[in-house]
Scaffold this motif. Structure first.
Motif, short mmCIF file in Angstrom:
data_model
loop_
_atom_site.label_atom_id
_atom_site.label_comp_id
_atom_site.label_asym_id
_atom_site.label_seq_id
_atom_site.Cartn_x
_atom_site.Cartn_y
_atom_site.Cartn_z
N CYS A 62 19.18 -2.53 -5.35
CA CYS A 62 17.96 -2.63 -6.17
C CYS A 62 17.25 -1.30 -6.35
CB CYS A 62 17.01 -3.66 -5.58
SG CYS A 62 16.45 -3.30 -3.90
N VAL A 63 17.68 -0.26 -5.67
CA VAL A 63 17.12 1.08 -5.85
C VAL A 63 18.27 2.07 -5.83
CG1 VAL A 63 16.69 1.45 -3.39
CG2 VAL A 63 15.35 2.72 -5.05
N SER A 64 18.15 3.12 -6.63
CA SER A 64 19.18 4.14 -6.72
C SER A 64 18.65 5.46 -6.17
CB SER A 64 19.62 4.32 -8.17
OG SER A 64 20.66 5.26 -8.28
N GLY A 65 19.56 6.38 -5.90
CA GLY A 65 19.15 7.70 -5.44
C GLY A 65 18.58 7.73 -4.05
N THR A 66 19.01 6.80 -3.21
CA THR A 66 18.51 6.76 -1.83
C THR A 66 19.07 7.94 -1.04
OG1 THR A 66 18.29 4.35 -1.86
CG2 THR A 66 18.49 5.40 0.30
N GLY A 67 18.17 8.78 -0.56
CA GLY A 67 18.59 9.93 0.23
C GLY A 67 18.77 9.60 1.70
N LYS A 68 17.95 8.65 2.18
CA LYS A 68 18.02 8.26 3.60
C LYS A 68 17.91 6.75 3.72
CE LYS A 68 14.44 10.89 4.93
NZ LYS A 68 14.18 11.70 3.71
N LEU A 69 18.80 6.17 4.49
CA LEU A 69 18.68 4.77 4.90
C LEU A 69 18.46 4.79 6.40
CD1 LEU A 69 18.73 1.75 4.69
CD2 LEU A 69 21.21 1.82 4.31
N ILE A 70 17.20 4.63 6.78
CA ILE A 70 16.78 4.76 8.17
C ILE A 70 16.63 3.36 8.76
CG2 ILE A 70 15.02 5.72 9.71
CD1 ILE A 70 14.10 7.41 7.24
N CYS A 71 17.26 3.14 9.90
CA CYS A 71 17.24 1.82 10.52
C CYS A 71 16.48 1.86 11.85
CB CYS A 71 18.65 1.33 10.75
SG CYS A 71 19.63 1.18 9.24
N ILE A 72 15.89 0.72 12.18
CA ILE A 72 15.12 0.58 13.42
C ILE A 72 15.83 -0.43 14.31
CG2 ILE A 72 12.87 0.11 14.42
CD1 ILE A 72 12.91 2.48 12.42
N PRO A 81 10.86 9.34 -2.33
CA PRO A 81 11.06 8.19 -3.20
C PRO A 81 12.52 7.72 -3.21
CG PRO A 81 9.66 9.78 -4.29
CD PRO A 81 10.15 10.44 -3.03
N GLY A 82 12.70 6.44 -2.99
CA GLY A 82 14.04 5.86 -2.93
C GLY A 82 14.59 5.72 -1.54
N ASP A 83 13.99 6.39 -0.55
CA ASP A 83 14.40 6.18 0.83
C ASP A 83 14.11 4.74 1.24
OD1 ASP A 83 15.20 8.81 1.04
OD2 ASP A 83 13.52 9.45 2.31
N ILE A 84 14.95 4.22 2.12
CA ILE A 84 14.81 2.84 2.59
C ILE A 84 14.70 2.84 4.11
CG2 ILE A 84 15.85 0.53 2.66
CD1 ILE A 84 17.47 1.33 0.16
N ILE A 85 13.76 2.05 4.61
CA ILE A 85 13.65 1.80 6.05
C ILE A 85 14.07 0.35 6.29
CG2 ILE A 85 12.14 1.79 8.07
CD1 ILE A 85 10.23 3.61 6.42
N SER A 86 15.12 0.16 7.07
CA SER A 86 15.56 -1.18 7.44
C SER A 86 14.98 -1.48 8.82
CB SER A 86 17.09 -1.25 7.43
OG SER A 86 17.54 -2.58 7.44
N THR A 87 14.16 -2.51 8.91
CA THR A 87 13.18 -2.61 9.99
C THR A 87 13.59 -3.44 11.21
OG1 THR A 87 12.11 -4.46 8.85
CG2 THR A 87 11.29 -2.25 8.37
N GLY A 88 14.85 -3.82 11.30
CA GLY A 88 15.28 -4.58 12.47
C GLY A 88 15.51 -6.05 12.14
N THR A 89 16.11 -6.76 13.09
CA THR A 89 16.55 -8.13 12.82
C THR A 89 16.02 -9.10 13.86
OG1 THR A 89 18.53 -9.38 12.13
CG2 THR A 89 18.70 -8.12 14.18
N PRO A 90 15.78 -10.36 13.46
CA PRO A 90 15.39 -11.39 14.42
C PRO A 90 16.60 -11.89 15.21
CG PRO A 90 15.56 -12.35 12.24
CD PRO A 90 15.80 -10.87 12.07
N PRO A 91 16.40 -12.81 16.16
CA PRO A 91 17.52 -13.29 16.97
C PRO A 91 18.52 -14.09 16.15
CG PRO A 91 15.56 -14.57 17.42
CD PRO A 91 15.13 -13.44 16.56
N GLY A 92 19.70 -14.28 16.74
CA GLY A 92 20.74 -15.08 16.12
C GLY A 92 21.95 -14.29 15.69
#
Length: 281
Positions: free
Chosen positions: A66-76, A235-246
């Motif tokens: 859904c977004v282009s040009g993402t320079g960083k995909l940062i995960c937690i 702009p375009g960077d994404i932070i993926s914020t973690g997951t619930p249980p399961g």
């Protein structure tokens, strides 16, 4: 406002989803859902457009990220108290940060490829934060001013690559197709409270994850502020914020994805994804 990118991989066009759920072409207004188009002023201008005045898109095209040009995909990592408990981990005093290679990013319904040598490919539904303007040394109070919107990120993980081989987590997180993103970028005005969203994931129709962003340890505004102290967010960077249980790793015995499985996942207000699992090569 819901923004999409549709069409063949590498040739996606920008679109807007109307109240009727139909995609309308935005190409006359922005080149892509990326960069300057994500700035507050640009989003405000797009919000003034009546989707009914835009050209309709025929059929049911493939949806790209859904977004282009993402320079960083940062995960937690370990950002849900109940997920940390199921894995036997201690909730960290500060966010655990790792990167997922941007080459892992694919559309929300593209095939999910199990990499060669994998026996422990796992699922993780996550809330994604999409940056709209540069964030550098921002306070928690001003952090969301830098956010364009939210989306679903499927943080697919190969657990043996991630934890059983020497080094950091990145190689277990960055395999091709391990970052389905979308279907939509939902602007933040439609998500007044990102800390109160139901989220779910099924494998072959069986519920595996049924959680809420309520149990996040570090919330969206905190994460944007925290990360901006160490690196500028663009702009375009994404932070993926973690997951619930399961997740599969937390089951007794553990359970992992195999070719032929179908994974579906969604977050309240942000739509849903569906991936067919197959072997890579």
């Amino acid at each position: 406002m819901k923004l999409v990118r549709y069409g063949e991989a590498g040739s996606e066009r920008p679109g807007m989803v109307g109240a009727d759920g139909k995609i309308r072409d935005l190409s006359a207004h922005v080149a892509d859902v990326a960069g300057a188009a994500l700035a507050p002023q640009s989003l405000a201008e797009l919000a003034r457009i009546d989707p009914a005045t835009l050209p309709p898109v025929d059929g049911s095209p493939r949806l790209g990220p859904c977004v282009s040009g993402t320079g960083k995909l940062i995960c937690i990592g370990l950002n849900y108290s109940d997920h940390a408990a199921e894995t036997g981990a201690t909730v960290p005093p500060e966010p655990i940060i790792f990167m997922k290679a941007t080459s892992a990013i694919v559309g929300p319904n593209d095939d999910l490829l199990i990499p060669r040598g994998s026996e422990k490919t796992d699922w993780e539904v996550e809330l994604g934060i999409i940056i709209g303007k540069q964030a550098k040394y921002v306070s928690e109070a001003e952090a969301l001013d830098c956010v364009a919107g939210y989306c679903i990120v499927h943080d697919v993980s190969e657990r043996a690559f991630q934890t059983e081989r020497s080094g950091q987590w990145t190689k277990g997180k960055s395999c091709d197709t391990f970052g389905p993103t979308g279907p939509w970028l939902v602007t933040k005005d439609e998500i007044p409270d990102p800390q109160n969203l139901k989220m779910w994931l099924t494998v072959n129709g069986e519920f595996m994850q049924d959680g809420s962003t309520k149990t996040m340890v570090f919330g969206a505004s905190y994460l944007v502020s925290y990360l901006s102290q160490f690196m500028s967010l663009q702009p375009g960077d994404i932070i993926s914020t973690g997951t619930p249980p399961g997740v599969g790793m937390g089951m007794k015995p553990p359970r992992y994805l195999k070719a032929g499985d179908v994974v579906e996942l969604g977050i309240e207000g942000l739509g849903s994804q569906r991936q067919q699992v197959r072997a890579d090569g």
